[in-house]
Design an enzyme around this catalytic site. Sequence first.
Site, mmCIF file in Angstrom:
data_model
loop_
_atom_site.group_PDB
_atom_site.id
_atom_site.type_symbol
_atom_site.label_atom_id
_atom_site.label_comp_id
_atom_site.label_asym_id
_atom_site.label_seq_id
_atom_site.Cartn_x
_atom_site.Cartn_y
_atom_site.Cartn_z
ATOM 1 N N SER A 138 0.800 -1.230 0.000
ATOM 2 C CA SER A 138 0.000 0.000 0.000
ATOM 3 C C SER A 138 0.832 1.278 0.000
ATOM 4 O O SER A 138 0.318 2.340 -0.293
ATOM 5 C CB SER A 138 -0.926 0.016 1.217
ATOM 6 O OG SER A 138 -0.175 -0.143 2.403
ATOM 7 N N ASP A 194 -3.593 7.609 8.038
ATOM 8 C CA ASP A 194 -4.512 6.704 8.739
ATOM 9 C C ASP A 194 -3.699 5.771 9.632
ATOM 10 O O ASP A 194 -2.508 6.013 9.852
ATOM 11 C CB ASP A 194 -5.441 5.961 7.753
ATOM 12 C CG ASP A 194 -4.712 4.922 6.904
ATOM 13 O OD1 ASP A 194 -3.560 4.560 7.222
ATOM 14 O OD2 ASP A 194 -5.305 4.456 5.902
ATOM 15 N N HIS A 244 -0.781 4.315 7.353
ATOM 16 C CA HIS A 244 -0.208 4.991 6.182
ATOM 17 C C HIS A 244 0.103 6.445 6.468
ATOM 18 O O HIS A 244 -0.367 7.002 7.458
ATOM 19 C CB HIS A 244 -1.171 4.862 4.997
ATOM 20 C CG HIS A 244 -1.521 3.434 4.712
ATOM 21 N ND1 HIS A 244 -2.697 2.851 5.143
ATOM 22 C CD2 HIS A 244 -0.817 2.454 4.098
ATOM 23 C CE1 HIS A 244 -2.725 1.577 4.789
ATOM 24 N NE2 HIS A 244 -1.591 1.304 4.156
#
Length: 377
Positions: free
Chosen positions: A47, A340, A343
Amino acid sequence: MARSSSSSSSFILILFMLFTPIFSLRECQQRRLEGGGKVALYIFGDSLFDSGNNNYIHTTPLDQANFWPYGETFFNFPTGRFSDGRLMSDFIAEYAKLPLIRPYLEPGIEQDYENGVNFASAGAGALVETFQGAVINLSTQLRNYKKVVRWLRGKLGDGEAETSLSRAVYLFSIGSNDYMSPFLTNSSILTSYSDSNYVAMVIGNLTMAIKEVYLRGGRKFGFLNLGPLGCLPGLRIIQQEANGSCLEEEASTLAMLHNEALSKLLSNLETQLKGLRFALYDFNTNLGQRMNHPSKYGFKEGKSACCGTGSFRGTFSCGGKRPVKEFELCESPNEYVFWDSFHLTEKFYKQMADQMWAGGPPAVKPYNLKSLFQCLD
Ligand SMILES: *[C@@H]1O[C@H](CO)[C@@H](O)[C@H](O)[C@H]1NC(C)=O
Ligand SMILES: *[C@@H]1O[C@H](CO)[C@@H](O)[C@H](O)[C@H]1NC(C)=O
Ligand SMILES: *[C@@H]1O[C@H](CO)[C@@H](O)[C@H](O)[C@H]1NC(C)=O
Ligand SMILES: *[C@@H]1O[C@H](CO)[C@@H](O)[C@H](O)[C@H]1NC(C)=O
């Protein structure tokens, strides 16, 4: 007069030599970025780099970010990137004078293959067991890469495809999910292996991936080591009732073992695989510094996320599409290191990209990405 100016200039020269990083020993024949053929960028991993591949696979919102407020700053719409805006890899493409590198699964992307392709998938690890069934695992990312290689050979002919593949830069961000998923899914996989055997398995699978790319002409690689995983807001909260400590013993120790093994692996590959060159970015140290001293780097908050629920906003709820529906969202992501629970914000990603592009040791070594992009052979 003349005498003193020449001695001061030789003093400056000596200073310059002392502070010239080891790049001077690590030269390759360089060309200017402007003009000459294009240098493509191929992106693999998780990610940190996924620019939207997971929008197109059958998975859950845990591995997707194609909903508000993801993308709220730079793009003004959710692209699938796990950030408020751009990712580190987006800045790197920009510095290399490439357009944004499109996700492999985006329809109609073939026409852009010559700039490179983004194969990364949020949640992926080096092991197929990691979030199995919900992600594009690394071995499938490589299979997709091989399809692109075949396409390029068909389009450009073997010779030109070979040149393009050997000039290209290959970026990898992989491993975090292999070490975090056992904590997040209650998987017992870690109990079946010693820490060092588990790390060896992750590194072994990454090694296979590097060798696959090398075999098809890839020579220039960029890697991130792993962050202090136990201190990400999403893992910090696993520590009993969130007394604020990191999940040090487990996740961060695995990350440290991995980072030692990675750096050793790359030095070995550099001697085994002729012509291989790499840039290894010290994500671990640089994230740690910003978590602990945010104001030194232009942030206000280093430990809590901008978007999420509960202590440290560590519950992975940003956007309200995951199991926990209520979430808080900060006003200015620019003040935060974490976007978040797992991340980072665009502001942080840009700082990373700037260092990895043009910085020197210890942040990035032995090459930086700029010199790899300019490297001719
Ligand atoms: C790897 O990922 C692909 C694509 O998501 C999937 O079809 C395949 O089953 C996965 N492999 C394993 C062993 O899970
Ligand atoms: C993991 O196991 C614990 C204890 O059995 C349970 O409370 C928790 O909800 C489980 N977490 C997940 C993600 O399954
Ligand atoms: C790759 O990972 C699998 C588990 O997914 C493991 O069985 C295998 O030994 C690993 N390969 C290497 C070369 O380490
Ligand atoms: C936080 O809780 C964990 C688990 O109960 C404990 O091991 C650790 O020492 C605690 N840390 C602090 C700073 O109180």
